[in-house]
Scaffold this motif. Sequence first.
Motif, PDB file in Angstrom:
ATOM      1  N   TRP A   3      40.783  46.104  38.083  1.00  0.00           N
ATOM      2  CA  TRP A   3      39.801  46.267  39.159  1.00  0.00           C
ATOM      3  C   TRP A   3      38.391  45.972  38.628  1.00  0.00           C
ATOM      4  N   GLN A   4      38.131  46.404  37.403  1.00  0.00           N
ATOM      5  CA  GLN A   4      36.808  46.219  36.809  1.00  0.00           C
ATOM      6  C   GLN A   4      36.440  44.750  36.609  1.00  0.00           C
ATOM      7  N   LEU A   5      37.430  43.867  36.652  1.00  0.00           N
ATOM      8  CA  LEU A   5      37.170  42.455  36.376  1.00  0.00           C
ATOM      9  C   LEU A   5      36.835  41.657  37.634  1.00  0.00           C
ATOM     10  N   GLY A   6      36.808  42.336  38.783  1.00  0.00           N
ATOM     11  CA  GLY A   6      36.517  41.655  40.029  1.00  0.00           C
ATOM     12  C   GLY A   6      35.046  41.540  40.345  1.00  0.00           C
ATOM     13  N   GLY A   7      34.182  42.112  39.505  1.00  0.00           N
ATOM     14  CA  GLY A   7      32.746  42.061  39.764  1.00  0.00           C
ATOM     15  C   GLY A   7      32.330  43.032  40.858  1.00  0.00           C
ATOM     16  N   PRO A   8      31.103  42.942  41.344  1.00  0.00           N
ATOM     17  CA  PRO A   8      30.600  43.875  42.362  1.00  0.00           C
ATOM     18  C   PRO A   8      31.407  43.850  43.661  1.00  0.00           C
ATOM     19  N   ASN A   9      31.835  42.631  44.083  1.00  0.00           N
ATOM     20  CA  ASN A   9      32.684  42.489  45.268  1.00  0.00           C
ATOM     21  C   ASN A   9      32.090  43.187  46.487  1.00  0.00           C
ATOM     22  N   ALA A  69      37.806  39.016  45.380  1.00  0.00           N
ATOM     23  CA  ALA A  69      38.345  37.897  46.182  1.00  0.00           C
ATOM     24  C   ALA A  69      39.148  36.938  45.311  1.00  0.00           C
ATOM     25  N   GLY A  70      40.012  37.482  44.460  1.00  0.00           N
ATOM     26  CA  GLY A  70      40.868  36.674  43.599  1.00  0.00           C
ATOM     27  C   GLY A  70      40.358  36.483  42.191  1.00  0.00           C
ATOM     28  N   GLN A  71      39.142  36.941  41.897  1.00  0.00           N
ATOM     29  CA  GLN A  71      38.571  36.717  40.566  1.00  0.00           C
ATOM     30  C   GLN A  71      39.400  37.375  39.470  1.00  0.00           C
ATOM     31  N   ALA A  72      39.822  38.619  39.682  1.00  0.00           N
ATOM     32  CA  ALA A  72      40.589  39.315  38.639  1.00  0.00           C
ATOM     33  C   ALA A  72      41.915  38.609  38.381  1.00  0.00           C
ATOM     34  N   GLU A  73      42.606  38.193  39.445  1.00  0.00           N
ATOM     35  CA  GLU A  73      43.866  37.474  39.255  1.00  0.00           C
ATOM     36  C   GLU A  73      43.628  36.171  38.480  1.00  0.00           C
ATOM     37  N   THR A  74      42.566  35.478  38.801  1.00  0.00           N
ATOM     38  CA  THR A  74      42.252  34.228  38.117  1.00  0.00           C
ATOM     39  C   THR A  74      42.027  34.454  36.626  1.00  0.00           C
ATOM     40  N   LEU A  75      41.292  35.518  36.282  1.00  0.00           N
ATOM     41  CA  LEU A  75      41.032  35.824  34.872  1.00  0.00           C
ATOM     42  C   LEU A  75      42.322  36.206  34.145  1.00  0.00           C
TER      43      LEU A  75
END
Length: 317
Positions: A9-15, A55-61
Amino acid sequence: MSRLGIGTWQLGGPNYVGDKPTGWGAVNEKEAVRAIQQALDEGVRFIDTADSYGAGQAETLVGQALAGHHQSASLAVEICTKFGNRRDASGQPTQDYSPTYLTEAVDASLRRLQRDTLDILLLHSPPDAFDWSVYDPAPFEALIRAGKIKSYGVSSRSVYGARRVMEAGFGSVLEVIYNALDRRAETVLWDDPAATAYRFIARVPLASGFLKATYLEQDPVFPTDQYRHYLPDRDRQWLLDSARQLAFLNELEGGISAAAVRFCLSHPAISVVIPGVRSEEQVSSHSRAVRLGPLPNEITERIKVAVPDVPSHWKPA
């Protein structure tokens, strides 16, 4: 290490949703990838994520970290992701658990994660009063037959919502809140014989980060791009005061944060615990907790005496 996972969750940014962040603030993407890869190097084989984390950032990382890992071809890593929280045509947040969006979400997650199959797919925080009697599991079973997912279940908003999932017999995996301050799962869920049909993932093991040595002596100041900045005052104060009641855990090897992970590992109902990571330092702390092993019974009993229950307003009326 089989019972330690990592949360992203922490890797998704402010979102941001409107003018309020629903994430953990700005993240260094290169450092995030390194943290995931270090976790793999230390034996972690379970990664929890969601399509709505940035919005998909964590999955991408996660996908980048796995693809770029030097042993990626030989690692048997379980990936657990979630769906259901998306934006509508006007950009407003909405929840959608329909068969149409289910298929769309799974295909998008597979692309971002660079995987052929999702090990676990969970509904992401449906309302506790969700009507499971009319929700058809057939589309999920079809995805299993198609080889796109291996199992499914729910990441519950609260333990009371999770209990309704168990009563309905939906899926085989439940992700629930469980930590040294909030132990409601022990009585609300695990005293029920129906719990034996489920695999349990413990989320929020550090009580939203309040089980941290720094906060034992100084009040936290959360950045405005982080959701914790907007916690209700009474919840923030209860978490802080209760964490300080457990200051004796900081005297243990590894400190209070490692002890918090060890507490979750102490309960046999927990299949895997997923502390969040955004740095290699956090990965090392979590790995150390596993090496130290579950807490002694006398320590877990002392925790229960120090913080006997959650606030009454956290419970159903």
